[in-house]
Design a protein around this motif. Sequence first.
Motif, PDB file in Angstrom:
ATOM      1  N   ARG A 172       8.278 -27.879  -6.061  1.00 30.36           N
ATOM      2  CA  ARG A 172       6.927 -28.135  -6.566  1.00 30.36           C
ATOM      3  C   ARG A 172       6.719 -27.428  -7.920  1.00 30.36           C
ATOM      4  O   ARG A 172       6.164 -27.996  -8.850  1.00 30.36           O
ATOM      5  N   GLU A 173       7.210 -26.201  -8.014  1.00 32.60           N
ATOM      6  CA  GLU A 173       7.110 -25.441  -9.260  1.00 32.60           C
ATOM      7  C   GLU A 173       7.881 -26.141 -10.387  1.00 32.60           C
ATOM      8  O   GLU A 173       7.375 -26.260 -11.506  1.00 32.60           O
ATOM      9  N   ARG A 176       5.924 -29.149 -11.558  1.00 38.15           N
ATOM     10  CA  ARG A 176       4.787 -28.763 -12.413  1.00 38.15           C
ATOM     11  C   ARG A 176       5.252 -28.500 -13.844  1.00 38.15           C
ATOM     12  O   ARG A 176       4.609 -28.915 -14.807  1.00 38.15           O
ATOM     13  N   GLY A 179       6.037 -31.788 -15.439  1.00 39.80           N
ATOM     14  CA  GLY A 179       4.790 -32.465 -15.805  1.00 39.80           C
ATOM     15  C   GLY A 179       4.211 -31.920 -17.098  1.00 39.80           C
ATOM     16  O   GLY A 179       3.750 -32.672 -17.951  1.00 39.80           O
ATOM     17  N   VAL A 187      -1.460 -34.445 -12.435  1.00 39.41           N
ATOM     18  CA  VAL A 187      -0.231 -34.340 -11.660  1.00 39.41           C
ATOM     19  C   VAL A 187      -0.581 -34.356 -10.180  1.00 39.41           C
ATOM     20  O   VAL A 187      -1.416 -33.580  -9.720  1.00 39.41           O
ATOM     21  N   ILE A 189       1.320 -34.154  -6.479  1.00 41.48           N
ATOM     22  CA  ILE A 189       2.600 -33.840  -5.841  1.00 41.48           C
ATOM     23  C   ILE A 189       2.415 -33.852  -4.326  1.00 41.48           C
ATOM     24  O   ILE A 189       1.611 -33.099  -3.793  1.00 41.48           O
TER      25      ILE A 189
END
Length: 192
Positions: A172-173, A176, A179, A187, A189
């Motif tokens: 997820r990081e 980000r 993005g 964004v 997710i």
Amino acid sequence: MDLHSLRHAHRTAAAGAGGLSGLGTEGETLRGFLRRGFHSGTLPKSFDRLRRVMRRQIEHAIETPQRLRKAQRHPTEIERTVGVFCDRELAYALRRRCQDPNCILMSVWTRRPRLATASFELTLDLRLKPPHERARIELRLCLCLREPDLRLSVVMQGDREALGASCRERIREDIRVFGARAGATEVSIDLG
């Protein structure tokens, strides 16, 4: 030092400072790549060119295979450019995660992108380390320009639980950061 070298050095320094990442040999931003304009809109202009060639063939009932191949070649090059961009900006970061002994990711494979006039979709195949090597996980990205926003939506499909919460949070990081580098203003997710 010529102008091209100075421009390239400036773009490289800006990208290294966490700025927007350039796409292709011209260093166009993703927003500029997807948005119609005088000095932008590579993707929509390519589809316009292809449609124009096909329309002329239908209207005049004359086959022009050379023109059609030339018009088809440009979207193919764009497809490759988009694949390289996503591989460089996201898949590479995920591959670096594979080297972490605490991460269950073993490899990341980038599939061929699917293009539309102002958007594209791309799927990354995530393979896991033993004993979860049979688990298949797909990370589906969709980047879409809907003025004024550039939207990135990411959905994970497959055996998400095999990844574990900490590995999903690291992914997820990375998404980000991808993005932000792509210039996405929205964004979404969904990693489960």
